[in-house]
Write a protein that holds these residues in place. Structure first.
Motif, PDB file in Angstrom:
ATOM      1  N   ASN A 169      -3.246  10.306  49.435  1.00 22.44           N
ATOM      2  CA  ASN A 169      -2.700  11.621  49.090  1.00 22.44           C
ATOM      3  C   ASN A 169      -1.580  11.518  48.069  1.00 22.44           C
ATOM      4  O   ASN A 169      -0.591  12.212  48.145  1.00 22.44           O
ATOM      5  N   TYR A 186       4.878   9.111  43.826  1.00 27.61           N
ATOM      6  CA  TYR A 186       4.121   9.700  44.935  1.00 27.61           C
ATOM      7  C   TYR A 186       3.472   8.646  45.819  1.00 27.61           C
ATOM      8  O   TYR A 186       3.200   8.897  46.989  1.00 27.61           O
ATOM      9  N   ASN A 215      -2.752   7.886  41.594  1.00 23.55           N
ATOM     10  CA  ASN A 215      -1.977   7.082  42.542  1.00 23.55           C
ATOM     11  C   ASN A 215      -0.749   6.452  41.887  1.00 23.55           C
ATOM     12  O   ASN A 215      -0.453   5.281  42.073  1.00 23.55           O
ATOM     13  N   TYR A 216      -0.038   7.218  41.089  1.00 24.33           N
ATOM     14  CA  TYR A 216       1.151   6.729  40.408  1.00 24.33           C
ATOM     15  C   TYR A 216       2.386   6.825  41.297  1.00 24.33           C
ATOM     16  O   TYR A 216       2.487   7.655  42.168  1.00 24.33           O
ATOM     17  N   GLY A 230      -2.156  11.765  44.691  1.00 21.66           N
ATOM     18  CA  GLY A 230      -2.636  12.277  43.420  1.00 21.66           C
ATOM     19  C   GLY A 230      -3.837  11.506  42.904  1.00 21.66           C
ATOM     20  O   GLY A 230      -4.270  10.512  43.486  1.00 21.66           O
ATOM     21  N   TRP A 231      -4.365  11.965  41.796  1.00 25.34           N
ATOM     22  CA  TRP A 231      -5.603  11.408  41.256  1.00 25.34           C
ATOM     23  C   TRP A 231      -5.443   9.957  40.807  1.00 25.34           C
ATOM     24  O   TRP A 231      -6.314   9.129  41.017  1.00 25.34           O
ATOM     25  N   ASN A 243       5.157   8.946  50.989  1.00 21.33           N
ATOM     26  CA  ASN A 243       3.802   8.908  51.502  1.00 21.33           C
ATOM     27  C   ASN A 243       3.749   8.100  52.794  1.00 21.33           C
ATOM     28  O   ASN A 243       3.231   6.991  52.818  1.00 21.33           O
TER      29      ASN A 243
END
Length: 110
Positions: free
Chosen positions: A32, A41, A37-38, A34-35, A47
């Motif tokens: 979860n 986040y 995975n940076y 983001g697209w 997380n």
């Protein structure tokens, strides 16, 4: 393939990585962050839980599978040519496969 058992190992690691990554979705711990995975986040501070751990380990297994398969392709290209066929006479599709395999095989570039 030069090493059929190595090819099978690559497939089974690939399958296990896919199952491992999708297991995170089954237990409700899908990634979860983001697209792409940076960070930030993807940090544990933002997380909590096993979400990114499942994703990261699945990606590590996928990288191992790709490296093993690429090494097998490179060895197959170099060792199992027809007798008398020089490297200059290899078809263009085979050269394309070799270049992609060398790009995927991180230790072959050294």
């Amino acid at each position: 393939m030069a090493f059929p058992r190595l090819n099978a190992l690559s497939y089974w690691i690939y399958l296990a990585s896919g199952i491992f990554m999708y297991a995170g979705f089954v237990i409700g711990a899908g990634p979860n962050a983001g697209w792409f995975n940076y960070v930030p986040y993807a940090e544990s501070q933002y997380n909590p839980g096993l979400n990114i751990d499942f994703y990261s380990l699945g990606m590590i297994f996928l990288g191992i599978s790709t490296t093993v398969g690429s090494a097998n392709f490179v060895v197959t290209f170099l060792r199992t040519r027809a007798p008398g066929m020089s490297i200059n006479r290899i078809p263009i599709m085979t050269w394309g496969t070799l270049t992609a395999s060398v790009a995927n095989c991180w230790w072959c570039r050294a």
